[in-house]
Design a protein around this motif. Structure first.
Motif, PDB file in Angstrom:
ATOM      1  N   LEU A 179       0.868  -1.109   0.057  1.00 21.32           N
ATOM      2  CA  LEU A 179       0.138  -0.034  -0.134  1.00 21.32           C
ATOM      3  C   LEU A 179       0.972   1.247   0.053  1.00 21.32           C
ATOM      4  N   ALA A 180       1.757   1.300   1.026  1.00 24.30           N
ATOM      5  CA  ALA A 180       2.648   2.378   0.727  1.00 24.30           C
ATOM      6  C   ALA A 180       3.324   2.686  -0.441  1.00 24.30           C
ATOM      7  N   ARG A 181       3.890   1.628  -1.073  1.00 22.04           N
ATOM      8  CA  ARG A 181       4.647   1.734  -2.350  1.00 22.04           C
ATOM      9  C   ARG A 181       3.651   2.309  -3.536  1.00 22.04           C
ATOM     10  N   ASP A 182       2.565   1.464  -3.313  1.00 18.78           N
ATOM     11  CA  ASP A 182       1.560   2.230  -4.563  1.00 18.78           C
ATOM     12  C   ASP A 182       0.914   3.462  -4.197  1.00 18.78           C
ATOM     13  N   LEU A 183       0.698   4.037  -2.735  1.00 12.70           N
ATOM     14  CA  LEU A 183       0.445   5.293  -2.713  1.00 12.70           C
ATOM     15  C   LEU A 183       1.501   6.360  -3.119  1.00 12.70           C
ATOM     16  N   THR A 184       2.820   5.679  -2.917  1.00 15.66           N
ATOM     17  CA  THR A 184       4.046   6.729  -3.299  1.00 15.66           C
ATOM     18  C   THR A 184       4.072   6.729  -4.784  1.00 15.66           C
ATOM     19  N   LEU A 185       3.660   5.875  -5.504  1.00 17.74           N
ATOM     20  CA  LEU A 185       3.727   5.816  -6.893  1.00 17.74           C
ATOM     21  C   LEU A 185       2.449   6.893  -7.561  1.00 17.74           C
ATOM     22  N   LEU A 186       1.378   6.822  -6.910  1.00 19.71           N
ATOM     23  CA  LEU A 186       0.208   7.690  -7.177  1.00 19.71           C
ATOM     24  C   LEU A 186       0.431   9.216  -6.661  1.00 19.71           C
ATOM     25  N   ALA A 187       1.103   9.269  -5.559  1.00 25.36           N
ATOM     26  CA  ALA A 187       1.559  10.854  -5.343  1.00 25.36           C
ATOM     27  C   ALA A 187       2.278  11.279  -6.200  1.00 25.36           C
ATOM     28  N   ALA A 188       3.425  10.649  -6.673  1.00 26.80           N
ATOM     29  CA  ALA A 188       4.316  11.123  -7.573  1.00 26.80           C
ATOM     30  C   ALA A 188       3.584  11.674  -8.654  1.00 26.80           C
ATOM     31  N   ALA A 189       2.990  10.925  -9.350  1.00 24.17           N
ATOM     32  CA  ALA A 189       2.132  11.244 -10.658  1.00 24.17           C
ATOM     33  C   ALA A 189       1.139  12.429 -10.468  1.00 24.17           C
ATOM     34  N   ALA A 190       0.453  12.368  -9.174  1.00 25.17           N
ATOM     35  CA  ALA A 190      -0.377  13.596  -9.093  1.00 25.17           C
ATOM     36  C   ALA A 190       0.449  14.746  -8.890  1.00 25.17           C
ATOM     37  N   ALA A 191       1.804  14.609  -8.260  1.00 24.38           N
ATOM     38  CA  ALA A 191       2.631  15.828  -8.151  1.00 24.38           C
ATOM     39  C   ALA A 191       3.527  16.197  -9.394  1.00 24.38           C
ATOM     40  N   GLU A 192       3.489  15.269 -10.455  1.00 25.24           N
ATOM     41  CA  GLU A 192       4.209  15.301 -11.556  1.00 25.24           C
ATOM     42  C   GLU A 192       5.610  15.432 -11.172  1.00 25.24           C
ATOM     43  N   THR A 193       5.885  14.253 -10.689  1.00 29.43           N
ATOM     44  CA  THR A 193       7.616  14.349 -10.246  1.00 29.43           C
ATOM     45  C   THR A 193       7.795  12.800 -10.411  1.00 29.43           C
ATOM     46  N   ASP A 194       9.081  12.419 -10.294  1.00 23.94           N
ATOM     47  CA  ASP A 194       9.394  11.266 -10.512  1.00 23.94           C
ATOM     48  C   ASP A 194       9.300  10.255  -9.411  1.00 23.94           C
ATOM     49  N   ALA A 195       8.683   9.030  -9.755  1.00 27.98           N
ATOM     50  CA  ALA A 195       8.795   8.187  -8.519  1.00 27.98           C
ATOM     51  C   ALA A 195      10.033   7.322  -8.332  1.00 27.98           C
ATOM     52  N   ILE A 196      10.766   6.999  -7.291  1.00 28.03           N
ATOM     53  CA  ILE A 196      11.970   6.345  -6.910  1.00 28.03           C
ATOM     54  C   ILE A 196      11.575   5.194  -5.999  1.00 28.03           C
ATOM     55  N   ASP A 197      11.887   3.994  -6.388  1.00 23.00           N
ATOM     56  CA  ASP A 197      11.495   2.746  -5.737  1.00 23.00           C
ATOM     57  C   ASP A 197      12.677   2.845  -4.694  1.00 23.00           C
ATOM     58  N   THR A 198      12.244   2.095  -3.208  1.00 19.53           N
ATOM     59  CA  THR A 198      13.146   1.946  -2.016  1.00 19.53           C
ATOM     60  C   THR A 198      14.223   1.047  -2.379  1.00 19.53           C
ATOM     61  N   VAL A 199      15.044   0.993  -1.231  1.00 16.96           N
ATOM     62  CA  VAL A 199      16.323   0.147  -1.312  1.00 16.96           C
ATOM     63  C   VAL A 199      15.776  -1.353  -1.348  1.00 16.96           C
ATOM     64  N   HIS A 200      16.704  -2.298  -1.783  1.00 16.85           N
ATOM     65  CA  HIS A 200      16.712  -3.834  -1.660  1.00 16.85           C
ATOM     66  C   HIS A 200      17.688  -4.011  -0.691  1.00 16.85           C
ATOM     67  N   LEU A 201      17.496  -4.626   0.823  1.00 11.83           N
ATOM     68  CA  LEU A 201      18.538  -4.557   1.575  1.00 11.83           C
ATOM     69  C   LEU A 201      19.396  -5.852   1.497  1.00 11.83           C
ATOM     70  N   ALA A 202      19.053  -6.788   0.732  1.00  9.71           N
ATOM     71  CA  ALA A 202      19.761  -8.135   0.544  1.00  9.71           C
ATOM     72  C   ALA A 202      20.665  -7.838  -0.634  1.00  9.71           C
ATOM     73  N   TYR A 203      21.777  -6.935  -0.329  1.00 10.61           N
ATOM     74  CA  TYR A 203      22.379  -6.581  -1.377  1.00 10.61           C
ATOM     75  C   TYR A 203      23.363  -7.571  -2.148  1.00 10.61           C
ATOM     76  N   ARG A 204      23.453  -8.674  -1.682  1.00  9.90           N
ATOM     77  CA  ARG A 204      24.069  -9.760  -2.336  1.00  9.90           C
ATOM     78  C   ARG A 204      23.264 -10.502  -3.399  1.00  9.90           C
ATOM     79  N   ASP A 205      22.042 -10.422  -3.019  1.00  9.26           N
ATOM     80  CA  ASP A 205      21.068 -11.361  -3.864  1.00  9.26           C
ATOM     81  C   ASP A 205      20.574 -10.301  -4.937  1.00  9.26           C
ATOM     82  N   LEU A 206      21.498 -10.439  -6.123  1.00  8.38           N
ATOM     83  CA  LEU A 206      21.128  -9.400  -7.058  1.00  8.38           C
ATOM     84  C   LEU A 206      20.126 -10.079  -8.071  1.00  8.38           C
ATOM     85  N   ALA A 207      19.891 -11.287  -8.139  1.00  8.67           N
ATOM     86  CA  ALA A 207      18.751 -11.936  -9.037  1.00  8.67           C
ATOM     87  C   ALA A 207      17.531 -11.318  -8.389  1.00  8.67           C
TER      88      ALA A 207
END
Length: 296
Positions: A179-207
């Motif tokens: 829900l938080a992810r999707d609301l961020t995407l919608l809010a960015a579109a409404a504000a006409e700015t870029d949506a940037i996804d959050t971090v992936h903490l398992a930095y060794r799991d590149l797949a």
């Protein structure tokens, strides 16, 4: 901006290494990765780094993640780094419009004191680190002139909710974080700015990172936060449009340009209307804005 790489502000060697990681932006962190006892030293290191790289042609954009407003540290962070002219400020724990307006007022003051053009410093908020911030996302619908993107965070939100975890057994986000992810995407579109996804903490799991990038790009995110240089090439590749996608977008724009006043056109066996044109235009705009020199 595709890959935005976090670097602790109190780690000068990591700062130097990050310059050559290939990220479109670096985020010098004065918040979570720096202990309270190290804040002052981190501010000095961040300012020195900004002074050193600020005029580097073709280098990454440099942001500073300050501490949250209300911690008692944010103003000291800004006082230390603003004379060195960062491209932008990442604002954590942001309760959208209220906190963006408050940071804007601080930035105007520091810009004036440092001889920086008013409004030149951009703001990149982290939108979902508390339940209150998630519920305030709708206040961003009118945007703000300083906004250069909007991103979200799951780890602080997990703590705020008192949850055991934010991912299920398959590694997918559980409900509140989807829900938080999707609301961020919608809010960015409404504000006409870029949506940037959050971090992936398992930095060794590149797949797993590549899968997460592919899903984010599919849904409309244009970049992703990184915590390790090894993540940068995968993020850059995932959020760079393919030659086929660029060619298709240019063909759509050309087809509508060749039929002025037409609302619907036939293209490659499909009927396309104005939303398809806008999607093509946005892809080309982002590519032209972010392409490396010689590739636009």
């Amino acid at each position: 901006m595709r890959a935005l790489l976090f670097v602790p502000g109190d780690a000068p060697r990591k700062l130097e290494t990050a310059l050559n990681a290939g990220a479109d932006a670096l985020i010098i962190d004065l918040e979570d990765s720096v202990a309270a006892s190290g804040k002052a030293a981190a501010r000095r290191q961040a300012a020195a780094f900004l002074e050193e790289v600020g005029s580097t042609a073709g280098g990454p954009l440099v942001f500073v993640r300050v501490n949250a407003l209300g911690t008692g540290w944010a103003e000291d962070d800004l006082a230390a780094v603003m004379p060195a002219r960062p491209y932008g400020i990442m604002l954590p724990k942001a309760v959208m419009s209220a906190d963006i307006r408050a940071l804007d007022a601080h930035l105007h003051r520091f810009e004036a004191a440092s001889g920086i053009a008013a409004g030149a410093t951009r703001i990149l908020p982290i939108a979902t680190e508390t339940a209150r911030a998630v519920l305030a996302l709708t206040t961003l619908s009118e945007g703000h002139p300083r906004l250069c993107g909007l991103t979200w965070g799951a780890e602080d939100l997990c703590a705020d909710l008192g949850a055991e975890t934010n991912r299920d057994g398959t590694g997918a986000w559980t409900g509140p974080y989807r829900l938080a992810r999707d609301l961020t995407l919608l809010a960015a579109a409404a504000a006409e700015t870029d949506a940037i996804d959050t971090v992936h903490l398992a930095y060794r799991d590149l797949a797993a990172l590549e899968r997460e990038c592919r899903e984010a790009h599919r849904d409309g995110f244009v970049g992703k936060l990184a915590i390790h240089p090894a993540q940068v090439p995968i993020i850059n590749a995932a959020f760079s449009p393919s030659e086929a996608a660029l060619a298709e977008a240019r063909a759509v724009v050309a087809a509508f340009a060749g039929s002025p006043g037409t609302g619907v056109i036939g293209q490659a066996g499909a009927m396309l209307d104005r939303p398809h044109l806008r999607r093509a235009e946005r892809l080309l705009e982002r590519f032209d804005r972010g392409a490396p020199q010689g590739q636009a």
